[in-house]
Design an enzyme around this catalytic site. Structure first.
Site, mmCIF file in Angstrom:
data_model
loop_
_atom_site.group_PDB
_atom_site.id
_atom_site.type_symbol
_atom_site.label_atom_id
_atom_site.label_comp_id
_atom_site.label_asym_id
_atom_site.label_seq_id
_atom_site.Cartn_x
_atom_site.Cartn_y
_atom_site.Cartn_z
ATOM 1 N N HIS A 168 64.706 -2.045 17.635
ATOM 2 C CA HIS A 168 65.992 -1.534 18.100
ATOM 3 C C HIS A 168 66.859 -2.740 18.406
ATOM 4 O O HIS A 168 66.482 -3.595 19.197
ATOM 5 C CB HIS A 168 65.820 -0.671 19.356
ATOM 6 C CG HIS A 168 67.119 -0.133 19.846
ATOM 7 N ND1 HIS A 168 67.551 1.147 19.556
ATOM 8 C CD2 HIS A 168 68.112 -0.699 20.575
ATOM 9 C CE1 HIS A 168 68.734 1.337 20.097
ATOM 10 N NE2 HIS A 168 69.099 0.241 20.718
ATOM 11 N N CYS A 169 67.988 -2.847 17.745
ATOM 12 C CA CYS A 169 68.811 -4.045 17.898
ATOM 13 C C CYS A 169 70.032 -3.732 18.754
ATOM 14 O O CYS A 169 70.913 -3.003 18.309
ATOM 15 C CB CYS A 169 69.264 -4.545 16.526
ATOM 16 S SG CYS A 169 70.155 -6.106 16.604
ATOM 17 N N PRO A 170 70.117 -4.265 19.959
ATOM 18 C CA PRO A 170 71.298 -3.996 20.780
ATOM 19 C C PRO A 170 72.557 -4.645 20.203
ATOM 20 O O PRO A 170 73.653 -4.144 20.425
ATOM 21 C CB PRO A 170 70.949 -4.595 22.135
ATOM 22 C CG PRO A 170 69.781 -5.474 21.922
ATOM 23 C CD PRO A 170 69.122 -5.066 20.667
#
Lengths: 372, 157
Positions: A168-170
């Site tokens: 999950h890439c912020p």
């Protein structure tokens, strides 16, 4: 009743999707809930490039070549396109199991586990499958009520199971999974190129004009992190691994299973990840949800089920709806079976198969799929 | 079989849903979309084994065609990359074309083979490509004594 024109707003399926995503543009855009860091990314990229175009490009265009800013613009457009594509698309979310499917799986599990004595913890829900002569364990997801396909993982931030889950890439405000991994990689790659490009011409500018070099320093730090990330993902792609698998050490170590998905050839691995087919989204976010009344009344829903799309909450028969030609009213369609007429309005809803019907039916052969 | 339905409309209106059978994915070849061809026992007296296996094998072939990595997929990928993926606004991807073929195939199978036997196949796309859902219907008229009682969901029906 199906002829009544309802002038209220149409409900689309994205409005009822479980999970913690946010949707924009009537379901065309899908992102995670927290978008703050994504805005920061946008600000940094647009801000840096604006400064470059405003302060350095005029000089460089005149004294060196006008191609320099032109190429920078093209690269900038590519970077933004890839970023938006990564951020706004469905990463490969697996929809949750409908109640019948969930029950079916539960029955299989119970049959496979046999009788658990009271007080004893039931065994973990794991299915073994054999992939390319390696045994891979599929875990059961309690939230989505499915056995996760290989390489899928549940993202706790978005509360969805994602196929070929990478991370999950912020920074992009979304999960990176099967459907958007290549855009994510192209984003990091093109961003690295853009940063290197700007960095190089900063230095040229500084040297030629002996101006302040503060800007160069910012680029330098950005460069290392972005280039480093690109290098890491290039490494992962060449081995056909995901970040998730790398972090968990799924395929590393002598006594562990070797990666069954790798073609053992760097070129083939790269081709599969970057040039593979464009997988479609299975979410159908913009499909129209059937709602005749405020409550998802089963009787209405089934009669109206001839419309396309199927309510994820309600029942079975609607799933077959698109395959069946549109019917006008139950009465005219029915042939000689008298009992059918009244019942047709409230048809198969109530007939939910009471769940544990034939537990012995499919279970034993299915759970353990590896050949012994 | 006593449960003879002549077309899909009849199936919807005069039959009741008795059971659902879920055909799971077959992961032995990796993550490609492929379904198990093992014949579920609930369908034993509803449909011939060969017909069922043919359907699943054809579906598997379609999916394999969609996911094939070769010249055409490279070309599509490179062309799309060069146009910054805007080309997908205009043309359909190969996968989407195959999905449409699959949808037509399933409809045709339902009309010709499955509905007359009181069964209905749901497109796996609507189930997240996880399962092929086969709905088993029973004629309301013949309650309980339905001959197709391999659907041993005799509990409620």
């Amino acid at each position: 009743m199906s002829a009544v024109m309802i002038s209220r707003k149409v409900t689309r399926k994205w409005e009822k999707l479980p999970g913690k995503n946010t949707f924009c543009c009537d379901g065309r855009v899908m992102m995670a809930r927290q978008k703050g860091v994504f805005y920061l990314t946008l600000f940094l990229i647009i801000g840096t490039c604006s400064l470059f175009f405003a302060f350095e490009c005029p000089y460089l265009a005149v004294h060196l070549s006008p191609a320099i800013p032109v190429f920078a613009v093209l690269l900038f457009v590519f970077v933004m396109a890839m970023l938006l594509r990564t951020s706004f698309s469905d990463p490969g979310v697996l929809p949750r199991a409908l109640p019948e499917e969930a029950n079916f799986i539960e029955m299989e599990i119970e049959a496979a586990n046999g009788n658990v004595l009271a007080g004893q913890r039931p065994p973990p829900r794991i299915k073994n499958v054999q992939i390319n002569n390696q045994i891979v364990k599929l875990k059961y997801c309690y939230t989505c009520k499915i056995f996760r396909p290989p390489r899928a993982s549940h993202c706790s931030i978005c509360d969805n199971c994602v196929d070929r889950f990478d991370h999950h890439c912020p920074w992009v405000g979304n999960c990176v999974g099967k459907r958007n991994y290549r855009y994510f990689y192209l984003f990091t790659l093109s961003l690295s190129l853009l940063t290197i490009y700007i960095f190089a011409f900063d230095i040229v500018h500084v040297v030629l004009r002996s101006v302040d070099s503060g800007f160069v320093l910012v680029c330098f730090f950005t460069l290392w992190s972005v280039v480093g990330l690109t290098g890491f993902h290039t490494y992962l792609i060449s081995l056909n691994q995901t970040t998730n698998e790398d972090i968990k050490g799924s395929w590393s170590g002598k006594n562990r299973v070797q990666n069954p998905y790798s073609h053992k050839n760097i070129f083939k691995n790269c081709c599969e990840v970057l040039c593979g087919p464009a997988y479609p989204s299975v979410l159908d976010r913009r499909g129209v949800m059937l709602e005749d009344s405020s409550s998802p009344a089963p009787s209405d829903a089934s009669a109206a089920s001839t419309n396309k799309g199927s309510n994820p909450v309600s029942q079975t028969t609607k799933s077959s709806a698109p395959l069946i030609p549109n019917e006008h009213t139950p009465d005219e369609a029915k042939p000689g079976i008298g009992a059918g007429t009244q019942k047709s309005a409230s048809s198969p809803k109530d007939e939910k198969p009471p769940s544990p019907t034939s537990p012995n039916a499919v279970a034993p052969g299915v759970i353990k799929e590896s050949t012994h | 079989m006593a449960t003879e339905f002549h077309n899909l409309q009849e199936l919807r209106h005069s039959a009741s849903l008795a059971n659902k059978v879920f055909i799971q994915r077959d992961y032995t070849d990796g993550t490609v979309c492929k379904f198990q061809t093992k014949f579920p026992s609930e369908l034993d007296s509803r449909i011939e084994r060969t017909l069922f296996e043919d359907t699943v094998k054809t579906l598997n072939n379609y999916y394999a065609e969609a996911e094939k990595i070769g010249g055409q997929s490279y070309l599509e990928g490179c062309l799309a990359c060069l146009t910054v993926y805007l080309i997908f606004l205009c043309i359909e991807t190969r996968y989407e074309k195959v999905l449409k073929k699959i949808s037509r195939y399933i409809q045709e199978q339902n009309e010709k083979i499955y509905a007359p036997r009181g069964l209905l196949i749901t497109d796996p796309l609507e189930r997240g490509m996880r399962v092929i859902e086969i709905s088993v219907y029973e004629d309301r008229g013949s309650s309980g004594s339905s001959s197709g009682s391999s659907t041993t969901s005799s509990s409620g029906r």
